[in-house]
Design an enzyme around this catalytic site. Sequence first.
Site, PDB file in Angstrom:
ATOM      1  CB  CYS A  53     -20.752  17.620   8.028  1.00 21.82           C
ATOM      2  SG  CYS A  53     -22.252  17.173   8.906  1.00 21.82           S
TER       3      CYS A  53
ATOM      4  CE  LYS B 188     -19.084  13.364   3.712  1.00 19.18           C
ATOM      5  NZ  LYS B 188     -18.165  14.252   2.999  1.00 19.18           N
TER       6      LYS B 188
ATOM      7  CG  PHE C  16     -26.652  19.424  10.728  1.00 20.46           C
ATOM      8  CD1 PHE C  16     -27.263  19.268  11.962  1.00 20.46           C
ATOM      9  CD2 PHE C  16     -27.205  18.781   9.639  1.00 20.46           C
ATOM     10  CE1 PHE C  16     -28.396  18.501  12.104  1.00 20.46           C
ATOM     11  CE2 PHE C  16     -28.331  18.003   9.771  1.00 20.46           C
ATOM     12  CZ  PHE C  16     -28.931  17.863  11.024  1.00 20.46           C
TER      13      PHE C  16
ATOM     14  CG  HIS D 194     -21.545  12.404   6.559  1.00 22.29           C
ATOM     15  ND1 HIS D 194     -20.354  13.006   6.932  1.00 22.29           N
ATOM     16  CD2 HIS D 194     -22.417  13.427   6.363  1.00 22.29           C
ATOM     17  CE1 HIS D 194     -20.494  14.309   6.940  1.00 22.29           C
ATOM     18  NE2 HIS D 194     -21.738  14.610   6.604  1.00 22.29           N
TER      19      HIS D 194
ATOM     20  CG  HIS E 104     -20.047  17.606   1.905  1.00 21.19           C
ATOM     21  ND1 HIS E 104     -19.286  17.339   3.021  1.00 21.19           N
ATOM     22  CD2 HIS E 104     -21.320  17.683   2.345  1.00 21.19           C
ATOM     23  CE1 HIS E 104     -20.067  17.264   4.083  1.00 21.19           C
ATOM     24  NE2 HIS E 104     -21.311  17.459   3.710  1.00 21.19           N
TER      25      HIS E 104
ATOM     26  CD  GLU F 215     -20.122  18.527  -3.188  1.00 25.00           C
ATOM     27  OE1 GLU F 215     -20.817  17.637  -2.648  1.00 25.00           O
ATOM     28  OE2 GLU F 215     -18.890  18.614  -3.040  1.00 25.00           O
TER      29      GLU F 215
END
Lengths: 397, 406
Positions: B163, B328, B392, B333, B296, B307
Amino acid sequence: MKKDIVITGLGIVSSAGIGKDSFWNAIKGSTTTIDKINIFNTSDLECKLGGQVQNFNAAQYIPGKGLIYLDRPTIFSLTAARLALDDARYPLKDTYDDRAGICLAILGTINSAYDFHKVKILQGVRAIEPMNFPNTVMNCPASHISIRFKLTGPNLTIASGLSAGLEAVCCGINLIEDNRADIVLCGGVEELCYPTQFALEELGLLSRSGKVAVFDKGHDGYLFSEGACFVAIETEESAIQRGVPIYAHIKGFGRGFQPAYNKPIPEAITLSMKQCLDFSHTSHEAIDLVFSGSNACPDYDMAEAHAIKGIFKDKTSVTAIKSLVGESYSASSAFNIASAALSLREGFVPKIANFNEPFDGCSLNIVRESESRSLENVLVSAFGCYGHSVSVVLSKK
Amino acid sequence: MDAKVLVTGLGVISPIGTGKDLFWQNLLSGKSGVDEIKGFDTAEFRVHRGCEVKDFVSSDYIAPLESQRIGKASQFAVACTKMAIEDAHIKLDALDSDRMGVCFGTTMGEAQVFETLTYDYIKKGKDSISECLLVQYPPESITANIARIFNIKGPNTILPAACAAGNYAIGYGFDMIKNGLADIMICGGVDVMSVLAFTGFARILSIAPDFCRPFDKERKGLILGEGCGVVILERDSNLKKRNAKPYAQLLGYSLSIDAHHITMPHPEGKGLAKALKDCLERCQISPREIDYISAHGTGTVANDKAETLAVKDVLKEDAYKVGISSIKSMIGHTLGAASAIEAVTTTLAIRDNIVPPTINYKTKDPDCDLDYVPNEARKERIDLAISNSSAFGGNNAVIALGRYKD
């Protein structure tokens, strides 16, 4: 190069065994590591041969619990990483180490993804074990190295194919020159599995004669071989400061790319070799040995033979380890550079196994018999069928 | 070399529009790309919604014969590259093709090719497998296809950093230019809707049943999407030769890895904090200079909290003075495409001095107490912006973009 970069450690998990010694002994003894496959059912495949990593006790290399949830590419990668760090005498710390990086080449965790999706298709979503999902993602093996060994330096996964292992070396060099890491494990991993074996056979890439005969008249494809290989690289200054032995100096590298679709292009190999020699400030006459990246597929052999001839004029000795250890895709060029480093250190020139006479039009100076000979500079080549090619020059000093 | 790396062309394929202008217009209006998934049957799942690309017609960008021999991810990547090249007013014939390269990031690569091959093998047998489809699988074919179609012969690679992959690719391109190995780098990220990925995220209970609500107290997870983003990076001296104008300057990037858990981020965001801190140091940016952060912001409980902690750890009190939005919330995503599309977004924010919103924001979460630009785009001067990405496996990558001063 902005800094003097050296190879100080090798970590090898291969069909010859665990560790660099078993691998190197196979190369020196010209002992094939290919055998009948027994890790999956080959009854509906014509080619039943491959290079398998035999079962080993991974727990002696990998700390922590839960190894059973890790797939084979991850186990291989973790073990090879540990071996490379130990070989480089780089101590693992109890705290996080943000100066140690990883650059790992891989085609994909194909078997894990295949098994995962197969369960979904045949048994439905509810039958899927959630813990198997991470294994399907390509950066999983590299990430596990960081987690298990507490290495928090930059961590890259590279999937540019057959040259990706050397691309990993180039990326590692960049990380060190850019002061993002002090030591980087650069290498590749692949797994021998049914989906890959089936696909390669369908594509006509696997040898029907049951042997890998690079540059030979009888070349008819390769046999796939699994494993993982890392070279640990750092600056020469760092190696001297740490008091660790140096296998080889990385004098320079070159990347060549020419547009291609499923066919190797000699111009890409020529470009990468030329760029590499220029960057290394090394003339072609100064290269004692070329470690070919070819794999006994006729197109591949012809492409590289053409490139080598164009630059080295059939004078420089050429060897190819894939005749012995098979084709390992993303890991192959890592195995190749490790072999080159060992050759340089020991002054050993390995022969090309299964070679009797060259294919029509091949006039390379093939190493037909292994010998002890002092080497100063070697060139390692890697290339694929989508246009990528990378070369690296290693030198004794 | 003291080259400046400039952003000179943009391309995007997204669940809220194909093409930079439509995408940007919809982003600023807070349009949601979420809908019931149509591309595959979700009956056996507990979740059914996703962000699919709805308006991509490959023949608008790629010759049909060519489309037939490349996978969907390659089609997105090629089309997006075409848009970006045209956007940058690059005349390919007039340039040295050896000095132009391609680097993309992805999570699943040619996922639909892989899934078709697997399905056909299992349901129809080995004789149903065609060589033509097999050769479309390798991830390296994605960047190779771009280079082949546009005759680009410089450095070429693909980085599957999950990602965070888009930012990894952008960082690679930055280094190629800085190191003198290329004058132009086409950097992007791509992922197509993947049944495998949807299954995986659903099984680890990461997918929200309705919407993506980044930083909201009621957030329930991510919405899986697909798409592609491309930024063209160019050496400043090359741009002067072409007499073209840049959007912004790529000031630098940083990478890190949590080394914590294979799926969960470090609970205190330590890895992302390190990447953010390192990026600011490398680019010589002080926290108070940051005008916007593209988060993110996946909408999972874990990510958004981590975050927020990371941003507060590095920016300290200045964290409360900057808008941080997650697109997002609108496009879901898009995995490997995400940070590339976010780089496009951040660049446009600088160009137009406007930041996109985080939509679906209703309830403040005490653990997420920053300014997330809730629900409406906001006009403000954006001279310097940061874009975060986490993946990930714990990979993080942060890029810094700034208004170009000649």
